[in-house]
Write a protein that holds these residues in place. Structure first.
Motif, PDB file in Angstrom:
ATOM      1  N   ILE A 238       0.812  -1.221   0.000  1.00 60.42           N
ATOM      2  CA  ILE A 238       0.000   0.000   0.000  1.00 60.42           C
ATOM      3  C   ILE A 238       0.850   1.278   0.000  1.00 60.42           C
ATOM      4  O   ILE A 238       0.402   2.328  -0.466  1.00 60.42           O
ATOM      5  CB  ILE A 238      -0.948  -0.056   1.231  1.00 60.42           C
ATOM      6  N   GLY A 239       2.094   1.157   0.490  1.00 62.57           N
ATOM      7  CA  GLY A 239       2.990   2.317   0.524  1.00 62.57           C
ATOM      8  C   GLY A 239       3.269   2.883  -0.862  1.00 62.57           C
ATOM      9  O   GLY A 239       3.603   4.070  -0.999  1.00 62.57           O
ATOM     10  N   GLN A 240       3.125   2.062  -1.896  1.00 57.43           N
ATOM     11  CA  GLN A 240       3.306   2.567  -3.257  1.00 57.43           C
ATOM     12  C   GLN A 240       2.260   3.652  -3.544  1.00 57.43           C
ATOM     13  O   GLN A 240       2.526   4.600  -4.282  1.00 57.43           O
ATOM     14  CB  GLN A 240       3.180   1.382  -4.246  1.00 57.43           C
ATOM     15  N   ALA A 241       1.096   3.523  -2.920  1.00 58.31           N
ATOM     16  CA  ALA A 241       0.028   4.531  -3.103  1.00 58.31           C
ATOM     17  C   ALA A 241       0.167   5.685  -2.110  1.00 58.31           C
ATOM     18  O   ALA A 241       0.033   6.848  -2.485  1.00 58.31           O
ATOM     19  CB  ALA A 241      -1.342   3.873  -2.935  1.00 58.31           C
ATOM     20  N   THR A 242       0.434   5.375  -0.837  1.00 59.30           N
ATOM     21  CA  THR A 242       0.429   6.438   0.180  1.00 59.30           C
ATOM     22  C   THR A 242       1.659   7.338   0.066  1.00 59.30           C
ATOM     23  O   THR A 242       1.572   8.536   0.324  1.00 59.30           O
ATOM     24  CB  THR A 242       0.343   5.839   1.598  1.00 59.30           C
ATOM     25  N   SER A 243       2.806   6.782  -0.347  1.00 61.66           N
ATOM     26  CA  SER A 243       4.028   7.595  -0.452  1.00 61.66           C
ATOM     27  C   SER A 243       3.867   8.721  -1.468  1.00 61.66           C
ATOM     28  O   SER A 243       4.511   9.762  -1.353  1.00 61.66           O
ATOM     29  CB  SER A 243       5.227   6.729  -0.840  1.00 61.66           C
ATOM     30  N   ALA A 244       2.990   8.514  -2.445  1.00 63.42           N
ATOM     31  CA  ALA A 244       2.773   9.542  -3.470  1.00 63.42           C
ATOM     32  C   ALA A 244       2.290  10.843  -2.830  1.00 63.42           C
ATOM     33  O   ALA A 244       2.560  11.930  -3.341  1.00 63.42           O
ATOM     34  CB  ALA A 244       1.766   9.036  -4.505  1.00 63.42           C
ATOM     35  N   THR A 245       1.574  10.745  -1.713  1.00 63.95           N
ATOM     36  CA  THR A 245       1.129  11.942  -0.997  1.00 63.95           C
ATOM     37  C   THR A 245       2.028  12.265   0.193  1.00 63.95           C
ATOM     38  O   THR A 245       2.272  13.424   0.497  1.00 63.95           O
ATOM     39  CB  THR A 245      -0.332  11.756  -0.496  1.00 63.95           C
ATOM     40  N   LEU A 246       2.534  11.230   0.857  1.00 66.08           N
ATOM     41  CA  LEU A 246       3.320  11.455   2.079  1.00 66.08           C
ATOM     42  C   LEU A 246       4.630  12.185   1.810  1.00 66.08           C
ATOM     43  O   LEU A 246       5.125  12.913   2.656  1.00 66.08           O
ATOM     44  CB  LEU A 246       3.643  10.104   2.739  1.00 66.08           C
ATOM     45  N   TYR A 247       5.204  11.955   0.619  1.00 65.90           N
ATOM     46  CA  TYR A 247       6.508  12.557   0.314  1.00 65.90           C
ATOM     47  C   TYR A 247       6.329  13.781  -0.579  1.00 65.90           C
ATOM     48  O   TYR A 247       5.657  13.696  -1.609  1.00 65.90           O
ATOM     49  CB  TYR A 247       7.424  11.529  -0.374  1.00 65.90           C
ATOM     50  N   ARG A 248       6.953  14.876  -0.169  1.00 61.82           N
ATOM     51  CA  ARG A 248       6.888  16.078  -1.006  1.00 61.82           C
ATOM     52  C   ARG A 248       7.686  15.884  -2.277  1.00 61.82           C
ATOM     53  O   ARG A 248       7.328  16.362  -3.338  1.00 61.82           O
ATOM     54  CB  ARG A 248       7.443  17.268  -0.234  1.00 61.82           C
ATOM     55  N   ARG A 249       8.823  15.184  -2.150  1.00 56.89           N
ATOM     56  CA  ARG A 249       9.676  14.943  -3.327  1.00 56.89           C
ATOM     57  C   ARG A 249      10.047  13.472  -3.366  1.00 56.89           C
ATOM     58  O   ARG A 249      10.750  12.991  -2.487  1.00 56.89           O
ATOM     59  CB  ARG A 249      10.972  15.759  -3.217  1.00 56.89           C
ATOM     60  N   LEU A 250       9.580  12.779  -4.364  1.00 60.20           N
ATOM     61  CA  LEU A 250      10.001  11.387  -4.553  1.00 60.20           C
ATOM     62  C   LEU A 250      10.763  11.331  -5.870  1.00 60.20           C
ATOM     63  O   LEU A 250      10.388  12.006  -6.825  1.00 60.20           O
ATOM     64  CB  LEU A 250       8.781  10.473  -4.682  1.00 60.20           C
ATOM     65  N   PRO A 251      11.794  10.487  -5.963  1.00 59.24           N
ATOM     66  CA  PRO A 251      12.550  10.432  -7.224  1.00 59.24           C
ATOM     67  C   PRO A 251      11.842   9.600  -8.305  1.00 59.24           C
ATOM     68  O   PRO A 251      12.452   9.238  -9.299  1.00 59.24           O
ATOM     69  CB  PRO A 251      13.876   9.790  -6.798  1.00 59.24           C
ATOM     70  N   TYR A 252      10.577   9.269  -8.098  1.00 59.71           N
ATOM     71  CA  TYR A 252       9.824   8.500  -9.097  1.00 59.71           C
ATOM     72  C   TYR A 252       8.351   8.824  -8.945  1.00 59.71           C
ATOM     73  O   TYR A 252       7.922   9.329  -7.902  1.00 59.71           O
ATOM     74  CB  TYR A 252      10.046   6.987  -8.905  1.00 59.71           C
ATOM     75  N   ASN A 253       7.589   8.506  -9.987  1.00 54.02           N
ATOM     76  CA  ASN A 253       6.135   8.634  -9.940  1.00 54.02           C
ATOM     77  C   ASN A 253       5.557   7.223  -9.907  1.00 54.02           C
ATOM     78  O   ASN A 253       5.798   6.435 -10.833  1.00 54.02           O
ATOM     79  CB  ASN A 253       5.662   9.416 -11.177  1.00 54.02           C
ATOM     80  N   ALA A 254       4.820   6.913  -8.840  1.00 48.66           N
ATOM     81  CA  ALA A 254       4.334   5.542  -8.647  1.00 48.66           C
ATOM     82  C   ALA A 254       3.454   5.076  -9.809  1.00 48.66           C
ATOM     83  O   ALA A 254       3.431   3.894 -10.158  1.00 48.66           O
ATOM     84  CB  ALA A 254       3.562   5.447  -7.336  1.00 48.66           C
TER      85      ALA A 254
END
Ligand code: MLT
Length: 312
Positions: free
Chosen positions: A81-97
């Motif tokens: 589920i973190g693949q979905a929640t990290s998209a909002t939890l992280y301001r900057r991720l080095p990838y788009n889920a």
């Protein structure tokens, strides 16, 4: 780097071992699911599917590794589920889920259980809530970092009580559970794939499961709704991904091998003992996972935004 596979190579795939990245520690719940599935997929594909644990930053380091891997089907990700929640939890991720992966299929849905060290004073969820509210400075809550399922559940728990606690992050709930069993931390909300054995063996105290209905392998545990915390609802799900640009012929072969794994008697038996079950065959497909991931990102976005928890 992004050389990928031509059509002929995609037809022959796989001709060498496949690395399945698990973005959390060995011995934890994601690792448990991955190793069971990888064993069966190895037999079907005729090549070893080797689990590699790349923990840290709530699963985002391992996910980033696969997002940047060659799109040839030899590096894949088993994430939850973190693949979905990290998209909002992280301001900057080095990838788009959603756009940097080629989905393969859903694997399983896993309930969570709220547990505490075995000598924790509270006897049931009502007592736990009262104790935590009375002792917010004393109680420590373990998790596997921002983006982990344990983090999400802990966040909902603290939000429901209106009580922030001291959180203790690990690279996975495998090591977090070891510290809970050793009474070095007080509380954890973790997947039944990691908690069932410890609950049944009396190594930790259990208070509730986070799903709408009770879990057959833990029939005496009430749901959070039954026990008075209806806001703490998390059903963890797992999916397998390849990097974006992986040929459909390759993700199709991986999905077919996943479907075989989900029908494997040993997989079904172990999943059942661990409080989970394989998804239905029509969910173990690229389209089903892609659609579900997109829906889950949208479903969790307002809840996470309301909680106001972010990481960089
Ligand atoms: C793990 O495998 O360690 C877990 O999935 C961590 C978590 O998400 O809580």
């Amino acid at each position: 780097l992004l050389a990928g596979l031509g059509p002929a190579a995609a037809q022959d795939y796989p001709t060498r071992p496949i690395t399945m990245v698990v973005p959390f520690s060995a011995g934890g719940p994601t690792d448990t699911v991955a190793r069971l599935v990888a064993q069966s997929m190895s037999r079907t594909l005729g090549q070893q599917v080797l689990v590699e644990n790349v923990g840290g930053a709530g699963g985002t380091i391992g996910a980033a590794r696969v997002a940047k891997a060659s799109p040839d089907g030899y590096t894949i990700l088993l994430h939850h589920i973190g693949q979905a929640t990290s998209a909002t939890l992280y301001r900057r991720l080095p990838y788009n889920a959603l756009t940097d992966f080629a989905p393969v299929g859903l694997v399983t849905d896993v309930p969570m259980a709220i547990v505490a060290r075995k000598d924790f004073p509270a006897r049931d969820l009502a007592e736990l809530v009262a104790y935590v509210k009375a002792n917010p400075d004393k109680v420590t809550l373990a998790n596997a970092g921002v983006g982990a399922a344990s983090h999400l559940c802990g966040m909902l728990f603290m939000q429901a009580l209106g009580t922030p606690l001291t959180t203790v992050p690990y690279k996975g709930t495998g090591p977090a559970m070891n510290d809970l069993v050793g009474s070095q931390v007080d509380m954890l909300c973790d997947q039944t794939t990691n908690t069932t054995g410890q609950i049944k063996g009396g190594a930790v105290k259990a208070y509730a499961v986070t799903t709408a209905t009770r879990v057959p392998s833990l029939p005496d545990l009430p749901t959070t709704r039954e026990a008075g915390l209806p806001g703490v609802q998390v059903a963890v799900w797992h999916g397998i991904y390849a990097p974006k640009g992986t040929p459909d012929a390759v993700t199709g072969k991986l999905s077919d091998a996943l479907k075989v794994a989900l029908k494997d008697d040993l997989v079904k038996q172990r999943f059942g003992e661990l409080g989970t079950e394989p998804v239905a065959e029509d969910r173990a497909t690229p389209k089903a996972l892609g659609d579900f991931l997109a829906a889950e990102i949208e479903r969790w976005r307002p809840l996470i935004t309301a909680a106001g928890v972010y990481a960089d």
